[in-house]
Scaffold this motif. Structure first.
Motif, PDB file in Angstrom:
ATOM      1  N   VAL A  41       0.872  -1.184   0.000  1.00  0.00           N
ATOM      2  CA  VAL A  41       0.000   0.000   0.000  1.00  0.00           C
ATOM      3  C   VAL A  41       0.901   1.223   0.000  1.00  0.00           C
ATOM      4  O   VAL A  41       1.825   1.318   0.812  1.00  0.00           O
ATOM      5  N   VAL A  42       0.650   2.156  -0.907  1.00  0.00           N
ATOM      6  CA  VAL A  42       1.455   3.371  -0.998  1.00  0.00           C
ATOM      7  C   VAL A  42       0.555   4.593  -0.883  1.00  0.00           C
ATOM      8  O   VAL A  42      -0.467   4.689  -1.573  1.00  0.00           O
ATOM      9  N   VAL A  43       0.933   5.511   0.000  1.00  0.00           N
ATOM     10  CA  VAL A  43       0.210   6.775   0.174  1.00  0.00           C
ATOM     11  C   VAL A  43       1.010   7.857  -0.537  1.00  0.00           C
ATOM     12  O   VAL A  43       2.176   8.089  -0.214  1.00  0.00           O
ATOM     13  N   VAL A  44       0.394   8.491  -1.533  1.00  0.00           N
ATOM     14  CA  VAL A  44       1.105   9.510  -2.306  1.00  0.00           C
ATOM     15  C   VAL A  44       0.566  10.895  -1.964  1.00  0.00           C
ATOM     16  O   VAL A  44      -0.589  11.054  -1.573  1.00  0.00           O
ATOM     17  N   SER A  45       1.421  11.898  -2.110  1.00  0.00           N
ATOM     18  CA  SER A  45       1.052  13.252  -1.689  1.00  0.00           C
ATOM     19  C   SER A  45       1.443  14.256  -2.755  1.00  0.00           C
ATOM     20  O   SER A  45       2.044  13.918  -3.773  1.00  0.00           O
ATOM     21  N   GLY A  46       1.098  15.525  -2.503  1.00  0.00           N
ATOM     22  CA  GLY A  46       1.474  16.608  -3.400  1.00  0.00           C
ATOM     23  C   GLY A  46       0.453  16.842  -4.489  1.00  0.00           C
ATOM     24  O   GLY A  46      -0.677  16.339  -4.450  1.00  0.00           O
ATOM     25  N   GLY A  47       0.877  17.617  -5.490  1.00  0.00           N
ATOM     26  CA  GLY A  47       0.015  17.910  -6.630  1.00  0.00           C
ATOM     27  C   GLY A  47       0.007  16.760  -7.619  1.00  0.00           C
ATOM     28  O   GLY A  47       0.631  15.715  -7.408  1.00  0.00           O
ATOM     29  N   LEU A  48      -0.668  16.967  -8.725  1.00  0.00           N
ATOM     30  CA  LEU A  48      -0.865  15.907  -9.714  1.00  0.00           C
ATOM     31  C   LEU A  48       0.436  15.260 -10.152  1.00  0.00           C
ATOM     32  O   LEU A  48       0.559  14.028 -10.141  1.00  0.00           O
ATOM     33  N   ASN A  49       1.422  16.027 -10.522  1.00  0.00           N
ATOM     34  CA  ASN A  49       2.634  15.453 -11.092  1.00  0.00           C
ATOM     35  C   ASN A  49       3.541  14.847 -10.039  1.00  0.00           C
ATOM     36  O   ASN A  49       4.283  13.900 -10.329  1.00  0.00           O
ATOM     37  N   GLN A  50       3.481  15.348  -8.819  1.00  0.00           N
ATOM     38  CA  GLN A  50       4.150  14.658  -7.711  1.00  0.00           C
ATOM     39  C   GLN A  50       3.501  13.298  -7.489  1.00  0.00           C
ATOM     40  O   GLN A  50       4.181  12.291  -7.271  1.00  0.00           O
ATOM     41  N   GLN A  51       2.190  13.269  -7.524  1.00  0.00           N
ATOM     42  CA  GLN A  51       1.471  12.010  -7.358  1.00  0.00           C
ATOM     43  C   GLN A  51       1.846  11.026  -8.454  1.00  0.00           C
ATOM     44  O   GLN A  51       2.086   9.839  -8.183  1.00  0.00           O
TER      45      GLN A  51
END
Length: 561
Positions: free
Chosen positions: A171-181
């Motif tokens: 499971v990965v939790v991603v953050s930031g704006g669209l391109n960071q995601q």
């Protein structure tokens, strides 16, 4: 420009004649005309709706089928993922429709997962353009480089095993704006492959700057994501009940530039014992240099698997067509939002009142400040660490030969200072539009307070632009640089701020001299293939040559399935 665009109700394109091959196939596959005579009805009924063919027809049918399959085989074996559909010389450039993917999907869907394809670039010289303007719109030479993802036999064997994994889950939790995601999702797939684990559809963390609560399925096409990666890793929508835990340990202390060896040594034993690993804070932590197969996997995820949801993609394509139908256009990604000025430690150029607001915000939230803290504002700016403001962008565009009547699409969030921040650019280039002015009434309503979806719309429109220029480096600039290379080497201009800013501030430098220097400085970095070979700091998603793109005729097998 904006008013003209907003009055277009049904953008359309001039249809081109159907392919002769289409006529040839229709000759044999069109249904026979029905007769109303009793004799025809009886014969038709007695043969279970089948009609007999003469020996000559059978012979011709076999020949046509042979040609069809030969053509498809040639396409699959020789083209790979060669998606240079936007090249003026490419046959795909003539098939402009509501969905630019149509031809690719219809002919090669069996072997090539679809990707986001832009509308054709205009390029070339028009009779009413000056030499400088023609040079500005001219598209770069792709030097024969085309998408080419050929995985090794070793990788395929391992991937076949990983794609059936049912015991270990990541499971990965991603953050930031669209391109960071997007960057973190790409690395999540790679890490799942390294750990031989099934990947749960990534969790999008609520964006603390914009308060966007979108989930993965609100932005990306989940089923397409799963389908495209089915031969690489098993992707599931949720954890099975056997792996649910009352408390989950979240690993968020991942150092920079970690290798596959480090990842496996750190997490594989834990994952094997517990069956579940939750990672957070992946942003740019995985090494830029990976084994060739994993680099190719990065490209496969970024350029093929991560497709936006149909509603977002449809609206983005509509806006792109409204720009495209008016002629060649520029997409600017302007980083003029308040949070950008706060994070970069730069001044806005709008006067002391606005700079005071930024300074107070920065003092109250010092954790947001990034970059070199020991530099003064002037040093920071001359080092190229600040975004170009609207005045500087206007001067750069003029110096590079952009015509005053050029259509310009401005991507990005609401600029700090509103219309005042945009005045210097609008004064020099009046045909400025944004997604808000380009969209018809109610089209953007479903995406109110959904900054990620709005950024995705900007992404789609920007990809179809003839020229793309960011005011500052960052994730959007890198993503657009790589994607534009991957779909046909669309013109991409990265401003050389260190060299240009001192010239812009020097009153003794004339406009003609500034133009000469600007064209010379940016002449070799306008979308021409740039290899990342030997550059450890370059991301393969921004520089897909040579791992993910090869020269025409060399190693062009896609090797996806």
């Amino acid at each position: 420009m904006a008013k003209t665009l907003r009055t277009i109700k049904n953008p359309f394109f001039t249809p081109h004649p159907p392919s002769p091959f289409l006529h040839f196939s229709l000759l044999f596959f069109s249904p026979p005309k029905r007769s109303t005579s009793p004799r025809y009805l009886n014969h038709h009924h007695s043969n279970n709706h089948l009609t007999r063919c003469t020996p000559q027809q059978v012979f011709l049918l076999l020949i046509s089928l042979s040609l069809v399959f030969s053509g498809i085989s040639f396409l699959a074996s020789s083209s790979g993922t060669c998606l240079s559909a936007t090249s003026p010389s490419s046959p795909l450039g003539f098939f402009i429709s509501d969905d630019p993917r149509r031809l690719l999907t219809s002919l090669a869907a069996v072997s090539v997962p679809s990707t986001l394809l832009p509308l054709p670039a205009r390029g070339g010289r028009s009779g009413n353009m000056t030499e400088e303007e023609s040079e500005f719109w001219k598209q770069p030479d792709g030097e024969g480089y085309e998408p080419c993802l050929e995985f090794s036999l070793t990788y395929r064997k391992k991937a076949a095993r990983v794609s059936r994994e049912r015991k270990r889950f990541l499971v990965v939790v991603v953050s930031g704006g669209l391109n960071q995601q997007r960057n973190q999702i790409v690395d999540a797939v790679v890490i799942a492959t390294i750990l031989e684990a099934a990947l749960v559809v990534p969790v999008l963390q609520v964006n603390r700057v914009w308060g966007d609560e979108s989930e993965f399925s609100d932005v990306f096409d989940v089923e397409h994501f799963k389908k495209t990666l089915r031969s690489d890793v098993r992707v599931v929508s949720s954890l099975p009940s056997t792996h649910l835990m009352s408390r989950q340990t979240i690993e968020n202390q991942i150092p920079w530039d970690v290798s596959p060896v480090w990842i496996r040594a750190k997490f594989f034993k834990q994952l094997n014992e517990e069956g579940l690993l939750v990672l957070k804070g992946l942003d740019s932590r995985l090494a830029k240099n990976l084994p060739p197969d994993l680099q190719k996997l990065r490209c496969k995820v970024a350029f093929h698997a991560l497709r936006f949801t149909p509603p977002i993609e449809n609206l983005g394509n509509k806006l792109a067509r409204r720009m495209w139908i008016e002629g060649p256009y520029i997409a600017l990604h302007l980083r003029l939002e308040k949070d950008v000025w706060v994070r970069t430690g730069c001044l806005t150029g709008l006067g002391s009142e606005f700079d005071r607001i930024i300074a107070e915000t920065r003092m109250s939230q010092p954790r947001y400040l990034t970059g070199r803290l020991n530099l003064t504002y002037t040093e920071r700016r001359l080092a190229g660490l600040c975004p170009l403001n609207a005045y500087e962008i206007a001067r750069l565009l003029k110096a590079l030969g952009a015509p005053r009547n050029a259509s310009i699409y401005v991507a990005g969030g609401e600029p700090f200072g509103g219309s005042r921040a945009m005045e210097p650019l609008a004064k020099e280039f009046p045909n400025l539009v944004t997604k808000e002015t380009l969209a018809h009434k109610g089209e953007l309503l479903p995406y109110t307070n959904r900054s990620t979806a709005l950024a995705a719309i900007d992404y789609i429109v920007s990809l179809s632009s003839d020229v793309f220029l960011p005011s500052h480096g960052g994730n959007m600039a890198k993503a657009m640089q790589g994607n534009r290379a991957y779909v046909g080497h669309r013109k991409f201009i990265m401003p050389n701020k260190r060299a240009m800013l001192p010239l812009m501030e020097n009153p003794s430098v004339s406009d003609s001299e500034l133009s000469r220097v600007a064209r010379k400085l940016h002449g070799k970095s306008q979308g021409h293939p740039e290899s990342r070979r030997g550059r450890r700091d370059r991301d393969v998603v921004a520089y897909p040559v040579p791992e993910c793109m090869c020269r025409h005729g060399k190693h062009r097998s896609i090797g996806f399935f």
